[in-house]
Design a protein around this motif. Structure first.
Motif, PDB file in Angstrom:
ATOM      1  N   UNK A 360       0.817  -1.206   0.000  1.00 50.29           N
ATOM      2  CA  UNK A 360       0.000   0.000   0.000  1.00 50.29           C
ATOM      3  C   UNK A 360       0.855   1.263   0.000  1.00 50.29           C
ATOM      4  N   UNK A 361       2.016   1.170  -0.638  1.00 51.45           N
ATOM      5  CA  UNK A 361       2.866   2.335  -0.732  1.00 51.45           C
ATOM      6  C   UNK A 361       3.722   2.535   0.501  1.00 51.45           C
ATOM      7  N   UNK A 362       4.233   3.734   0.677  1.00 55.00           N
ATOM      8  CA  UNK A 362       5.118   4.029   1.799  1.00 55.00           C
ATOM      9  C   UNK A 362       4.666   5.303   2.489  1.00 55.00           C
ATOM     10  N   UNK A 363       5.144   5.469   3.729  1.00 56.32           N
ATOM     11  CA  UNK A 363       4.823   6.678   4.473  1.00 56.32           C
ATOM     12  C   UNK A 363       4.547   6.378   5.919  1.00 56.32           C
ATOM     13  N   UNK A 364       4.489   7.425   6.715  1.00 51.62           N
ATOM     14  CA  UNK A 364       4.269   7.308   8.151  1.00 51.62           C
ATOM     15  C   UNK A 364       2.791   7.469   8.469  1.00 51.62           C
ATOM     16  N   UNK A 365       2.245   6.515   9.202  1.00 52.17           N
ATOM     17  CA  UNK A 365       0.859   6.589   9.665  1.00 52.17           C
ATOM     18  C   UNK A 365       0.741   7.352  10.971  1.00 52.17           C
ATOM     19  N   UNK A 366       1.844   7.407  11.732  1.00 46.38           N
ATOM     20  CA  UNK A 366       1.808   8.003  13.055  1.00 46.38           C
ATOM     21  C   UNK A 366       1.203   7.042  14.067  1.00 46.38           C
ATOM     22  N   UNK A 367       0.671   7.602  15.149  1.00 49.88           N
ATOM     23  CA  UNK A 367       0.026   6.809  16.195  1.00 49.88           C
ATOM     24  C   UNK A 367      -1.413   6.499  15.771  1.00 49.88           C
ATOM     25  N   UNK A 368      -1.765   5.226  15.807  1.00 51.53           N
ATOM     26  CA  UNK A 368      -3.116   4.814  15.436  1.00 51.53           C
ATOM     27  C   UNK A 368      -3.693   3.950  16.556  1.00 51.53           C
ATOM     28  N   UNK A 369      -4.983   3.678  16.460  1.00 50.63           N
ATOM     29  CA  UNK A 369      -5.632   2.767  17.400  1.00 50.63           C
ATOM     30  C   UNK A 369      -5.542   1.349  16.864  1.00 50.63           C
ATOM     31  N   UNK A 370      -5.503   0.367  17.766  1.00 53.01           N
ATOM     32  CA  UNK A 370      -5.460  -1.015  17.305  1.00 53.01           C
ATOM     33  C   UNK A 370      -6.682  -1.351  16.455  1.00 53.01           C
ATOM     34  N   UNK A 371      -7.843  -0.816  16.813  1.00 48.81           N
ATOM     35  CA  UNK A 371      -9.048  -1.113  16.041  1.00 48.81           C
ATOM     36  C   UNK A 371      -9.013  -0.484  14.652  1.00 48.81           C
ATOM     37  N   UNK A 372      -8.124   0.495  14.423  1.00 45.55           N
ATOM     38  CA  UNK A 372      -7.977   1.061  13.084  1.00 45.55           C
ATOM     39  C   UNK A 372      -7.448   0.023  12.097  1.00 45.55           C
ATOM     40  N   UNK A 373      -6.743  -0.979  12.610  1.00 45.48           N
ATOM     41  CA  UNK A 373      -6.205  -2.021  11.727  1.00 45.48           C
ATOM     42  C   UNK A 373      -7.337  -2.782  11.063  1.00 45.48           C
ATOM     43  N   UNK A 374      -8.363  -3.157  11.835  1.00 48.05           N
ATOM     44  CA  UNK A 374      -9.508  -3.867  11.260  1.00 48.05           C
ATOM     45  C   UNK A 374     -10.204  -3.005  10.217  1.00 48.05           C
ATOM     46  N   UNK A 375     -10.431  -1.732  10.536  1.00 49.09           N
ATOM     47  CA  UNK A 375     -11.101  -0.841   9.596  1.00 49.09           C
ATOM     48  C   UNK A 375     -10.301  -0.696   8.304  1.00 49.09           C
ATOM     49  N   UNK A 376      -8.985  -0.700   8.426  1.00 46.21           N
ATOM     50  CA  UNK A 376      -8.131  -0.528   7.250  1.00 46.21           C
ATOM     51  C   UNK A 376      -8.109  -1.785   6.385  1.00 46.21           C
ATOM     52  N   UNK A 377      -8.054  -2.969   7.021  1.00 50.03           N
ATOM     53  CA  UNK A 377      -8.119  -4.212   6.249  1.00 50.03           C
ATOM     54  C   UNK A 377      -9.461  -4.294   5.525  1.00 50.03           C
ATOM     55  N   UNK A 378     -10.536  -3.944   6.222  1.00 50.37           N
ATOM     56  CA  UNK A 378     -11.862  -3.950   5.598  1.00 50.37           C
ATOM     57  C   UNK A 378     -11.912  -2.993   4.415  1.00 50.37           C
ATOM     58  N   UNK A 379     -11.333  -1.798   4.574  1.00 55.27           N
ATOM     59  CA  UNK A 379     -11.324  -0.828   3.482  1.00 55.27           C
ATOM     60  C   UNK A 379     -10.554  -1.363   2.283  1.00 55.27           C
ATOM     61  N   UNK A 380      -9.439  -2.023   2.556  1.00 53.84           N
ATOM     62  CA  UNK A 380      -8.643  -2.592   1.458  1.00 53.84           C
ATOM     63  C   UNK A 380      -9.446  -3.623   0.679  1.00 53.84           C
ATOM     64  N   UNK A 381     -10.253  -4.419   1.390  1.00 55.91           N
ATOM     65  CA  UNK A 381     -11.043  -5.467   0.745  1.00 55.91           C
ATOM     66  C   UNK A 381     -12.388  -4.970   0.235  1.00 55.91           C
ATOM     67  N   UNK A 382     -12.699  -3.702   0.474  1.00 58.54           N
ATOM     68  CA  UNK A 382     -13.973  -3.163   0.039  1.00 58.54           C
ATOM     69  C   UNK A 382     -15.150  -3.679   0.832  1.00 58.54           C
ATOM     70  N   UNK A 383     -14.913  -3.935   2.114  1.00 56.60           N
ATOM     71  CA  UNK A 383     -15.928  -4.512   3.004  1.00 56.60           C
ATOM     72  C   UNK A 383     -16.345  -3.455   4.022  1.00 56.60           C
ATOM     73  N   UNK A 384     -17.624  -3.302   4.313  1.00 54.01           N
ATOM     74  CA  UNK A 384     -18.040  -2.332   5.336  1.00 54.01           C
ATOM     75  C   UNK A 384     -17.504  -2.710   6.719  1.00 54.01           C
ATOM     76  N   UNK A 385     -16.959  -1.737   7.427  1.00 59.21           N
ATOM     77  CA  UNK A 385     -16.475  -1.945   8.795  1.00 59.21           C
ATOM     78  C   UNK A 385     -17.568  -1.576   9.779  1.00 59.21           C
ATOM     79  N   UNK A 386     -17.645  -2.347  10.882  1.00 52.23           N
ATOM     80  CA  UNK A 386     -18.710  -2.129  11.854  1.00 52.23           C
ATOM     81  C   UNK A 386     -18.193  -1.690  13.226  1.00 52.23           C
TER      82      UNK A 386
END
Length: 393
Positions: A360-386
Motif C-alpha cells: 500500500x505504498x510508503x509513508x508514516x501513519x503516526x500513532x493509530x488505534x489497534x481497532x484502526x487495523x480492522x477498519x483498514x483491512x476492511x477498506x482494502x477489501x472493500x468490506x463495510x467496517x462495523x
C-alpha cells in the motif's frame, strides 16, 4: 486481485504504552518495558532487513523514543504504532481489538494464592475429569509445572491445573494418562463454567515424557475461548461473501466465528502455510495468522537470544514472501501485546505494537488505534467496517 494477509507476531511489542504504569509483573509496573528495543540491546543489535525496511525501527522510535540497535533504516513501507484501549494485556484482548472489537468488560483473574482456585471450581473440574482431585491449583509457568508434577500426574491420573496473570485456566495432561481427545473433552466440558466467570480461555496442554528423561509439551494445544461479543473483522469479510482463512490459534481465539477454515501447528509449519496461502488465496480473501513462538518459547521464558533468533527466522521468511505478493495484495504485520524478555517476571508487558504494511505504498501513519487495523483491512477489501476504528488507508 485484492487480498489481505494480517499477521500477528505474538508479543512483539515496541514499548511506549501510555498506561503501562497500571500493569504489573509482580510488584514492578510495566513502565519502560519494550520487547523489540530491549532484545536489540541485549543481543548487541538486530539484523532484520525486511521488517526494518517496512518500518520496524521507525515504529519503535515513534512508540517509545527508545533505541533499538541494528534497526532504523528509512522505511519503504507504510508504518506506524498502534495503542490498545482494552484493559487486558492478553491474547484475546489484543486480537479482538485488532479485529475491531475492544473488550467491553474486565476479565476475571485468579489471585496468586495457594490454592488459586475456589474449592467448588476444583471439584467441578475433578468431576468432569472423572478423578477425585486435581494437581497444581496455582500460578505457574507451563513447562515448570509439568516438570514438578508430571510424575505425580502419571501416578494419580489427576489433571494438572494452573493459571497465570492472564485470564486463563490451563489443564496439562500426559498422553498416556489422558489421550488428546479426553483432554480436549475435559476442557470443553469445563469451559462454560469458566467463561461464566469471565475467564477468557481454557487451554488444553498435552505433554509427554517421564521423570527420568524429563517432560515436554506436545502439539495439540487447544484454546477454548469466550466468543467475541460483537462481529469482528472475520465476520465482516465472511458476511460480505469472501473467504477467511485462520492460521495458528486464530480459530480458537475467535471461536471460529466468521472463519472458513483453520490450520494449526508450530510456527515453522505455519510459515509454510502462509507461503501456500500467498500462492493460492482467492480474490477478496483474508488470511489471518498468529505466530506464537516468540511469546510462548522466548518471551515467557525470558530468553532474548532465542527471541532474536525467532525474529530473524521470520524476517528470512518475509523476504521471500514479499516478492510473491500479487498486485493489489496487502500484507500487514502487527502484534497483540508485549512480552519483554529482559523484564522481571514471566508475564506479558503492556506496550504499543508495530503496524507494518507492504503493498500500500510508503509513508508514516503516526500513532493509530489497534481497532484502526480492522477498519483498514476492511477498506482494502472493500468490506463495510462495523467497529469503532477508522481506516488509515
Amino acid at each position: 486481485m485484492t487480498r489481505a494477509f494480517l499477521i500477528v507476531l505474538d508479543s512483539v511489542g515496541i514499548g511506549g504504552a501510555p498506561d503501562a504504569d497500571r500493569y504489573f509483573n509482580g510488584d514492578l509496573p510495566d513502565t519502560g518495558a519494550n520487547t523489540v528495543a530491549h532484545i536489540a540491546q541485549a543481543v548487541g543489535g538486530l539484523h532484520l532487513p525486511y521488517l526494518d525496511a517496512l518500518g520496524l525501527g521507525a515504529a519503535v522510535a515513534l512508540a517509545s523514543e527508545e533505541d533499538a540497535p541494528g534497526l532504523g533504516t528509512v522505511p519503504t513501507g507504510l508504518w506506524g504504532a498502534a495503542t490498545e484501549i482494552s484493559r487486558g494485556k492478553d491474547t484475546p484482548s489484543g486480537h479482538w481489538e485488532l479485529a475491531g472489537v475492544p473488550v467491553p468488560w474486565d476479565w476475571h483473574y485468579f489471585r496468586d494464592t495457594d490454592p488459586a482456585f475456589p474449592p467448588e471450581l476444583s471439584r467441578t473440574v475433578a468431576e468432569a475429569a472423572g478423578t477425585t482431585g486435581i494437581l497444581g491449583n496455582c500460578h505457574a509457568p507451563g513447562t515448570a509445572i509439568i516438570e514438578r508434577l508430571g510424575a505425580e500426574h502419571l501416578r494419580t491420573g489427576w489433571p494438572i491445573c494452573y493459571t497465570s496473570v492472564d485470564s486463563v485456566f490451563q489443564v496439562a495432561a500426559h498422553e498416556e494418562v489422558f489421550d488428546l481427545a479426553r483432554l480436549h473433552n475435559l476442557c470443553a466440558a469445563i469451559a462454560p463454567r469458566l467463561h461464566a466467570m469471565n475467564v477468557g480461555r481454557v487451554i488444553a496442554r498435552p505433554f509427554t515424557g517421564d521423570a527420568t528423561r524429563g517432560f515436554s509439551r506436545l502439539p495439540g494445544r487447544r484454546d477454548f475461548a469466550i466468543a467475541p461479543p460483537l462481529p469482528t473483522l472475520c465476520d465482516w469479510v465472511h458476511d460480505a461473501g469472501h473467504s477467511v482463512h485462520a492460521v495458528g490459534k486464530i480459530g480458537d481465539i475467535f471461536s471460529m466465528q466468521g472463519i472458513d477454515d483453520t490450520v494449526k501447528g508450530g510456527d515453522a509449519a505455519l510459515l509454510e502455510v502462509l507461503t501456500a496461502q500467498i500462492g493460492k488465496a482467492a480474490d477478496g480473501s483474508l488470511t489471518f495468522a498468529n505466530l506464537v513462538e516468540f511469546d510462548s518459547d522466548f518471551g515467557h521464558r525470558r530468553d532474548p537470544q532465542g527471541y532474536a533468533a525467532a525474529l530473524q527466522r521470520f524476517d528470512d521468511w518475509l523476504g521471500a514472501a514479499l516478492v510473491q505478493l500479487c498486485e493489489g495484495d496487502m500484507l500487514l504485520i502487527t502484534a497483540d501485546h508485549g512480552n519483554d524478555p529482559t523484564w522481571p517476571g514471566t508475564d506479558h508487558t503492556r506496550e504499543r505494537v508495530p503496524v507494518l504494511i507492504a503493498g500500500r505504498g510508503s509513508g508514516a501513519l503516526g500513532q493509530v488505534a489497534m481497532s484502526d487495523i480492522a477498519a483498514s483491512v476492511a477498506a482494502h477489501l472493500g468490506v463495510p467496517a462495523q467497529g469503532p476504528g477508522r481506516s488509515f488507508l
